[in-house]
Structures are given as C-alpha cells and as structure tokens.
Design a protein around this motif. Structure first.
Motif, PDB file in Angstrom:
ATOM      1  N   PHE A 163      50.461  60.846  30.802  1.00 19.05           N
ATOM      2  CA  PHE A 163      49.363  60.320  31.622  1.00 19.05           C
ATOM      3  C   PHE A 163      48.082  61.122  31.454  1.00 19.05           C
ATOM      4  O   PHE A 163      46.985  60.559  31.352  1.00 19.05           O
ATOM      5  N   ALA A 164      48.185  62.446  31.429  1.00 16.39           N
ATOM      6  CA  ALA A 164      46.987  63.286  31.364  1.00 16.39           C
ATOM      7  C   ALA A 164      46.145  62.978  30.132  1.00 16.39           C
ATOM      8  O   ALA A 164      44.919  63.120  30.154  1.00 16.39           O
ATOM      9  N   ALA A 165      46.814  62.521  29.079  1.00 14.68           N
ATOM     10  CA  ALA A 165      46.079  62.205  27.851  1.00 14.68           C
ATOM     11  C   ALA A 165      45.495  60.794  27.871  1.00 14.68           C
ATOM     12  O   ALA A 165      44.641  60.462  27.058  1.00 14.68           O
ATOM     13  N   ALA A 166      45.979  59.977  28.813  1.00 19.68           N
ATOM     14  CA  ALA A 166      45.517  58.582  28.892  1.00 19.68           C
ATOM     15  C   ALA A 166      44.332  58.501  29.857  1.00 19.68           C
ATOM     16  O   ALA A 166      44.470  58.114  31.010  1.00 19.68           O
ATOM     17  N   HIS A 167      43.162  58.870  29.379  1.00 19.42           N
ATOM     18  CA  HIS A 167      41.999  58.999  30.260  1.00 19.42           C
ATOM     19  C   HIS A 167      41.640  57.689  30.965  1.00 19.42           C
ATOM     20  O   HIS A 167      41.126  57.702  32.076  1.00 19.42           O
ATOM     21  N   GLN A 168      41.945  56.558  30.324  1.00 20.71           N
ATOM     22  CA  GLN A 168      41.580  55.291  30.937  1.00 20.71           C
ATOM     23  C   GLN A 168      42.360  55.030  32.224  1.00 20.71           C
ATOM     24  O   GLN A 168      41.925  54.260  33.068  1.00 20.71           O
ATOM     25  N   LEU A 169      43.515  55.679  32.384  1.00 21.73           N
ATOM     26  CA  LEU A 169      44.314  55.479  33.594  1.00 21.73           C
ATOM     27  C   LEU A 169      43.762  56.260  34.778  1.00 21.73           C
ATOM     28  O   LEU A 169      44.103  55.983  35.924  1.00 21.73           O
ATOM     29  N   GLN A 170      42.925  57.226  34.525  1.00 19.11           N
ATOM     30  CA  GLN A 170      42.462  58.091  35.601  1.00 19.11           C
ATOM     31  C   GLN A 170      41.337  57.451  36.419  1.00 19.11           C
ATOM     32  O   GLN A 170      41.040  57.900  37.527  1.00 19.11           O
ATOM     33  N   ALA A 171      40.729  56.422  35.901  1.00 18.80           N
ATOM     34  CA  ALA A 171      39.693  55.693  36.639  1.00 18.80           C
ATOM     35  C   ALA A 171      40.275  54.388  37.163  1.00 18.80           C
ATOM     36  O   ALA A 171      41.224  53.843  36.582  1.00 18.80           O
ATOM     37  N   PRO A 172      39.759  53.846  38.266  1.00 18.12           N
ATOM     38  CA  PRO A 172      40.209  52.532  38.735  1.00 18.12           C
ATOM     39  C   PRO A 172      40.043  51.482  37.638  1.00 18.12           C
ATOM     40  O   PRO A 172      39.081  51.527  36.861  1.00 18.12           O
ATOM     41  N   ARG A 173      40.980  50.528  37.589  1.00 16.92           N
ATOM     42  CA  ARG A 173      40.959  49.510  36.528  1.00 16.92           C
ATOM     43  C   ARG A 173      41.023  48.113  37.127  1.00 16.92           C
ATOM     44  O   ARG A 173      41.956  47.763  37.848  1.00 16.92           O
ATOM     45  N   HIS A 174      40.014  47.305  36.839  1.00 17.27           N
ATOM     46  CA  HIS A 174      40.027  45.897  37.225  1.00 17.27           C
ATOM     47  C   HIS A 174      41.023  45.151  36.335  1.00 17.27           C
ATOM     48  O   HIS A 174      41.172  45.481  35.154  1.00 17.27           O
ATOM     49  N   TYR A 175      41.673  44.129  36.898  1.00 14.49           N
ATOM     50  CA  TYR A 175      42.577  43.327  36.074  1.00 14.49           C
ATOM     51  C   TYR A 175      42.576  41.884  36.576  1.00 14.49           C
ATOM     52  O   TYR A 175      41.852  41.541  37.506  1.00 14.49           O
ATOM     53  N   ALA A 176      43.376  41.025  35.922  1.00 15.97           N
ATOM     54  CA  ALA A 176      43.400  39.578  36.223  1.00 15.97           C
ATOM     55  C   ALA A 176      41.985  39.003  36.174  1.00 15.97           C
ATOM     56  O   ALA A 176      41.597  38.189  37.008  1.00 15.97           O
ATOM     57  N   LEU A 177      41.217  39.404  35.177  1.00 15.08           N
ATOM     58  CA  LEU A 177      39.813  39.011  35.089  1.00 15.08           C
ATOM     59  C   LEU A 177      39.618  37.572  34.621  1.00 15.08           C
ATOM     60  O   LEU A 177      38.498  37.064  34.634  1.00 15.08           O
ATOM     61  N   LEU A 178      40.702  36.909  34.241  1.00 13.57           N
ATOM     62  CA  LEU A 178      40.630  35.483  33.929  1.00 13.57           C
ATOM     63  C   LEU A 178      40.855  34.627  35.174  1.00 13.57           C
ATOM     64  O   LEU A 178      40.993  33.413  35.085  1.00 13.57           O
ATOM     65  N   HIS A 179      40.873  35.287  36.327  1.00 13.46           N
ATOM     66  CA  HIS A 179      41.076  34.606  37.618  1.00 13.46           C
ATOM     67  C   HIS A 179      42.400  33.829  37.629  1.00 13.46           C
ATOM     68  O   HIS A 179      42.484  32.703  38.129  1.00 13.46           O
ATOM     69  N   ASP A 180      43.421  34.481  37.096  1.00 13.59           N
ATOM     70  CA  ASP A 180      44.739  33.857  37.000  1.00 13.59           C
ATOM     71  C   ASP A 180      45.810  34.679  37.716  1.00 13.59           C
ATOM     72  O   ASP A 180      46.992  34.569  37.391  1.00 13.59           O
ATOM     73  N   HIS A 181      45.401  35.498  38.679  1.00 11.19           N
ATOM     74  CA  HIS A 181      46.390  36.341  39.352  1.00 11.19           C
ATOM     75  C   HIS A 181      47.450  35.465  40.023  1.00 11.19           C
ATOM     76  O   HIS A 181      47.145  34.421  40.614  1.00 11.19           O
ATOM     77  N   LYS A 182      48.693  35.915  39.945  1.00 14.98           N
ATOM     78  CA  LYS A 182      49.807  35.089  40.420  1.00 14.98           C
ATOM     79  C   LYS A 182      49.806  34.864  41.920  1.00 14.98           C
ATOM     80  O   LYS A 182      50.506  33.971  42.414  1.00 14.98           O
ATOM     81  N   HIS A 183      49.056  35.637  42.689  1.00 10.30           N
ATOM     82  CA  HIS A 183      49.004  35.434  44.142  1.00 10.30           C
ATOM     83  C   HIS A 183      48.013  34.355  44.562  1.00 10.30           C
ATOM     84  O   HIS A 183      48.017  33.935  45.717  1.00 10.30           O
ATOM     85  N   ILE A 184      47.150  33.906  43.666  1.00  8.76           N
ATOM     86  CA  ILE A 184      46.078  32.980  44.054  1.00  8.76           C
ATOM     87  C   ILE A 184      46.609  31.677  44.668  1.00  8.76           C
ATOM     88  O   ILE A 184      46.062  31.206  45.683  1.00  8.76           O
ATOM     89  N   PRO A 185      47.658  31.038  44.125  1.00  5.23           N
ATOM     90  CA  PRO A 185      48.121  29.793  44.758  1.00  5.23           C
ATOM     91  C   PRO A 185      48.520  29.957  46.226  1.00  5.23           C
ATOM     92  O   PRO A 185      48.173  29.122  47.064  1.00  5.23           O
ATOM     93  N   GLU A 186      49.239  31.020  46.550  1.00  9.78           N
ATOM     94  CA  GLU A 186      49.622  31.211  47.956  1.00  9.78           C
ATOM     95  C   GLU A 186      48.427  31.625  48.802  1.00  9.78           C
ATOM     96  O   GLU A 186      48.335  31.267  49.993  1.00  9.78           O
ATOM     97  N   MET A 187      47.481  32.374  48.219  1.00  8.14           N
ATOM     98  CA  MET A 187      46.282  32.756  48.948  1.00  8.14           C
ATOM     99  C   MET A 187      45.502  31.511  49.377  1.00  8.14           C
ATOM    100  O   MET A 187      45.072  31.383  50.528  1.00  8.14           O
ATOM    101  N   ARG A 188      45.333  30.602  48.455  1.00  7.58           N
ATOM    102  CA  ARG A 188      44.607  29.361  48.776  1.00  7.58           C
ATOM    103  C   ARG A 188      45.368  28.518  49.800  1.00  7.58           C
ATOM    104  O   ARG A 188      44.795  28.064  50.800  1.00  7.58           O
ATOM    105  N   LEU A 189      46.667  28.307  49.557  1.00  9.20           N
ATOM    106  CA  LEU A 189      47.453  27.415  50.410  1.00  9.20           C
ATOM    107  C   LEU A 189      47.528  27.917  51.845  1.00  9.20           C
ATOM    108  O   LEU A 189      47.236  27.175  52.794  1.00  9.20           O
ATOM    109  N   TYR A 190      47.911  29.178  52.028  1.00  9.18           N
ATOM    110  CA  TYR A 190      48.178  29.667  53.381  1.00  9.18           C
ATOM    111  C   TYR A 190      46.937  30.172  54.101  1.00  9.18           C
ATOM    112  O   TYR A 190      46.962  30.335  55.326  1.00  9.18           O
ATOM    113  N   ALA A 191      45.846  30.363  53.384  1.00  8.18           N
ATOM    114  CA  ALA A 191      44.578  30.630  54.064  1.00  8.18           C
ATOM    115  C   ALA A 191      43.946  29.328  54.535  1.00  8.18           C
ATOM    116  O   ALA A 191      43.051  29.344  55.380  1.00  8.18           O
TER     117      ALA A 191
END
Length: 316
Positions: A163-191
């Motif tokens: 890990f110490a050598a993987a500098h990219q892991l030490q900063a916060p990392r955005h992900y699911a940037l294609l707006h395809d996160h698997k929680h989105i269907p339930e977020m929409r439905l139950y909200a």
C-alpha cells in the motif's frame, strides 16, 4: 431449541460482522458449513433448508443460486446483496420507512439495503413524502466511505504491505463515474423519485464510516421550502426511532473546527441526519457506519423484526 441461522458467505466482510453479532445471542444456533464444502451446492442446500433464517452474504449470482436451492417453505431468507432489492416480492429492509417495519416482520424474503442507499433514502424519502422535494427533482448526491465498503478485495488492497508504494490509494478516489453504481435503482425507487439521481461515491483511506450528502436548492423545492422546513420534516418523520436521529438544526457544535467527523458512529447501528445551510441552498447529510447500519447491523435489526422481538436486541 435455538433459532437456527445459517450465514451463507460468512467469510466475507459483512458475513463476518453478522456472525460476530450472532455469536452474542444465547438463543441462536449457528449452522456451520465445512469450509471445504462452502461452494458445494448440495451441502449448502442442506443447511439453507435446515435454517429458520438463512442470511446470504454473497455476490448477486451466488445469492440467486442460494435462493433457488431453498425448497423448505419454513426457511425465511435475508439477502445482503443487490440481487433482490428492487424486487416487489422482497421486503426492503429499512424499517424506518413508513409501513416497512410491519412488512419486514411478516416477510419470508427481506433484502438488506445498500450502504450508500441507506443514507440517501433516509435523507430524501421523508422530504419527498412531505412534498418538499418533488418526485422529478434533479437530485445530485455524493458519498464518502471507508474502504471496507468495497469488500475483501478493497480491504486487501488498502491493507497490503504494498500500500505505501501505491500513492494513488492514499488520496480519496471517486468511482462509478459512468453513473452506473449498483445502488442507484434502489435509491430512486425507495426515495420516491421519478428519475435516477446523479450519484458520485468516493472511497478514502480509512477503514469504515460513511457520509452521504444531498444538496438542495430552495427555489426548486415544493413551497420554496427552506432548510428549516426540511429539518422539521425529517425530525417529525423519525421521531421516536431507536436508530435514526435528526440532529439539532445547523449543528455547528457537531463539527471539528468546521469539519465533519465521518467516523463518529463507527461500530454502532445508528444513523444521524444533519441539515446545514442557508435560506436558498442547504445540504442534508447522513452519517453512519457502512458495516453497521449500512450492512451487518441492519441485517440484525431486520432479523429481530422477523423473529418478533425488540429490534434493538444485540445492537445497543
């Protein structure tokens, strides 16, 4: 005779945490599978059908396979994966939503909500029901979570000697940037939303604890609702709930020199809601443990309801 519980997939992050909770219940008999047979369908089938409640902590495909193996009508199933969360035949395991506690208590099939979805829905559903947030509001949200939310692969990645050598892991990392996160269907439905939210999760270099933010603009809300209106609606909705608390309005005292302490609820099943902002723009912020109210704690709360006992059992 104890209540027979089989955790299918107890080797994973959520399964281990659920097993830890269950080991403290004197009236629970934990059914165990030989580690060498944990992928053997016949061995799993015997245990699934012998259980009063089978708790599935598996990837989606494996969870569907386990459900298909259950032929005993007396076996009730709780699933912790995404597989059945929007299936109307399954009760959604967020008891604090109006009418949901009763449905969970009588259900044969219950889905534990996703961690991000828990914080998002808890923040928005009361405001949609109150007419403050329109169903077609263009909702945006972002979430920050510890790396345990990514399961065993992420834990290994973040906690490995490399890990110490993987500098990219030490900063916060955005992900699911294609707006395809698997929680989105339930977020929409139950909200109660008409359209998918624009949701951006961020994984950071700490083990556990989550914060989900939903920024809102008053001029786009029903009745041009203010931050204070939203706070009052949330407080009324969750009044008396044992695990969800709406914090005092614009709770500056909860901040650490102006910064939000995400990990304050770690190792609990609690969720806290905050409203920060002014007259025209404000943010609803939910704070919880992604392994607690966001996963294993929620499973135990649902199990208690399914067994007809106080939902706080083993969680206080």
């Amino acid at each position: 005779m104890g209540i027979k519980i089989f955790v299918d997939g107890r080797e994973g992050t959520t399964g281990l945490k659920i097993h830890h909770y269950l080991s403290g219940f004197a009236d629970v008999e934990l059914l165990a599978i030989d580690p060498a047979l944990r992928k053997d369908a016949a061995a799993r089938s015997r245990l699934l059908n012998a259980a009063d409640i089978a708790i599935l902590c598996l990837p989606d495909a494996a969870a569907r396979e386990s459900v298909a193996l259950v032929t005993n009508p007396a076996t009730r199933i709780m699933n912790a994966s995404t597989a059945f969360r929007t299936d109307p035949a399954w009760a959604y395991g967020l008891p604090e939503l109006h009418g949901q506690r009763e449905r969970i208590a009588s259900a044969a099939r219950v889905s534990v909500p996703g961690c991000h979805a828990t914080g998002f829905i808890a923040a928005l559903r009361p405001l949609v029901e109150a007419g403050i947030v329109p169903h077609d509001y263009p909702v945006t949200s972002y979430a920050v979570t510890g790396y345990t939310g990514g399961g065993k692969m992420r834990i290994t990645q973040y906690e490995s000697p490399a890990f110490a050598a993987a500098h990219q892991l030490q900063a916060p990392r955005h992900y699911a940037l294609l707006h395809d996160h698997k929680h989105i269907p339930e977020m929409r439905l139950y909200a109660g939303l008409s359209f998918d939210p624009s949701f951006t999760p961020v994984i950071a270099n700490y083990p556990q604890g989550s914060a989900v933010a939903v920024p809102l603009v008053s001029r786009l809300l029903g009745r041009n609702a203010s931050a204070k209106d939203a706070h009052e609606a949330l407080a009324a909705y969750y009044d008396g709930e044992p695990f969800i608390r709406v914090m005092p309005f614009d709770a500056a005292a909860e901040l650490d020199e102006g910064h939000f302490p995400i990990m304050a609820l770690n190792d609990t099943n609690r969720l806290e809601l905050f409203v920060f902002g002014g007259a025209d723009r404000f943010t609803i912020l939910s704070r919880f443990d992604n392994l607690g109210k966001g996963a294993a704690g929620a499973a135990i709360q649902n199990m208690n309801l399914m067994l007809g006992r106080d939902e706080r059992t083993g969680l206080i």
